[in-house]
Design a protein around this motif. Sequence first.
Motif, short mmCIF file in Angstrom:
data_model
loop_
_atom_site.label_atom_id
_atom_site.label_comp_id
_atom_site.label_asym_id
_atom_site.label_seq_id
_atom_site.Cartn_x
_atom_site.Cartn_y
_atom_site.Cartn_z
N PHE A 1 3.18 5.61 4.71
CA PHE A 1 3.70 5.11 5.78
C PHE A 1 3.61 3.59 5.84
O PHE A 1 3.47 3.16 6.89
N GLY A 2 3.27 2.91 4.80
CA GLY A 2 2.88 1.49 4.96
C GLY A 2 3.77 0.60 5.08
O GLY A 2 5.06 0.71 4.53
N LEU A 3 3.34 -0.52 6.00
CA LEU A 3 4.34 -1.83 6.30
C LEU A 3 3.73 -2.64 5.49
O LEU A 3 2.53 -2.74 5.31
N MET A 4 4.59 -3.72 5.16
CA MET A 4 4.08 -4.96 4.59
C MET A 4 4.59 -6.14 5.15
O MET A 4 5.91 -6.25 5.40
N ARG A 5 3.73 -7.19 5.31
CA ARG A 5 4.51 -8.42 5.98
C ARG A 5 5.21 -9.28 4.49
O ARG A 5 4.43 -9.48 3.76
N GLY A 6 6.31 -9.36 4.60
CA GLY A 6 6.96 -10.14 3.40
C GLY A 6 7.77 -11.46 3.95
O GLY A 6 7.79 -11.83 5.20
N LYS A 7 8.58 -11.91 3.08
CA LYS A 7 9.18 -13.11 3.16
C LYS A 7 10.34 -13.04 4.38
O LYS A 7 10.74 -13.75 5.09
N ARG A 8 10.72 -11.58 4.25
CA ARG A 8 11.80 -11.42 5.42
C ARG A 8 11.31 -10.80 6.74
O ARG A 8 11.97 -10.12 7.48
N GLY A 9 10.09 -10.80 6.88
CA GLY A 9 9.17 -10.45 8.13
C GLY A 9 8.62 -9.06 7.57
O GLY A 9 8.20 -8.82 6.63
#
Length: 303
Positions: free
Chosen positions: A200-208
């Motif tokens: 269930f992980g989220l990541m901060r990426g270039k697209r938010g």
Amino acid sequence: MPQLISAPGLTTGHAPFVEEARHRGELYITQAYDLYTEENHEAWRQLYRRIRPRWEQYANDHFLRGIEALDLPSDHIPRLSEINKRLQPLTGFQAKPVSGYVPGFLFFDCLRRREFPTTITIRPVDRMDYLPEPDIFHDVAGHIPMHTEKSFADVLVRFGDCAHTAVEITALITDEAERNRRLVNIIKAMSRFFWFTVEFGLMRGKRGLVAYGSGLLSSYGELQHAIESPEVQRYPVQLEWLINQGAEIDRYQPLLFVVDSFDHLFALVDKLENWMRDGKLNNVAPGLPEVHENDLRSFLDAA
Ligand SMILES: [Fe+2]
């Protein structure tokens, strides 16, 4: 007149091929591809077509590249042998068909060998949204595209190392009750780590904000909810919180943790192992997930 009996195929909860293997005690099986019915393929088609636009919007870039690299089919259930032909040269990972739940240590040890235990059944077409157990859409469309990315694959292998560390350090405890108590706590901490990152992980990426957790990437409803809903709390990952946080099994996660990168995640697994060695996982907060007898047994047997 002969009676028409619709073939059960390889449908979740109704797959004699898988149930018989389980009954014989066989964990590792073949995909038995010819057993899939037209209805099974239709379930894959519907799941894939529905979620595809949401992947483009909410999935991390590694996942989207993984879909292309695997040439994941949209109109039929993939053959694991074909997936593996494309996957193995990239990171050494392979999908390995299993008959059901793989107890804790065996599961993590598979990851260490770059094998991913993979469910072969698919949910029935009338139950597209909620399924308490993984199916091939979750395992192959949700997990395996992530395994094409080296930095993420290395996290899984490193996580497998931690299972060995758990066995190594608890094997030295002579008091059986105390050894089991510590192991249950360590397994709970490891399971929570896996749940809040790989699943269930989220990541901060270039697209938010984007998703990399497979539980999100295989759920049409929760993928959007996880990124967009004001009801979800999203916080930068903190190891001390994550290992003490109970998981939600039967509803959308109210709380999700955000990492900066897979190098960040790898460093967290290192930290988890150090904390395990320092005894910081010996008494984590009670709550889900439960550590079942066969999970504990798998770690004890490994010693
Ligand atoms: Fe999963």
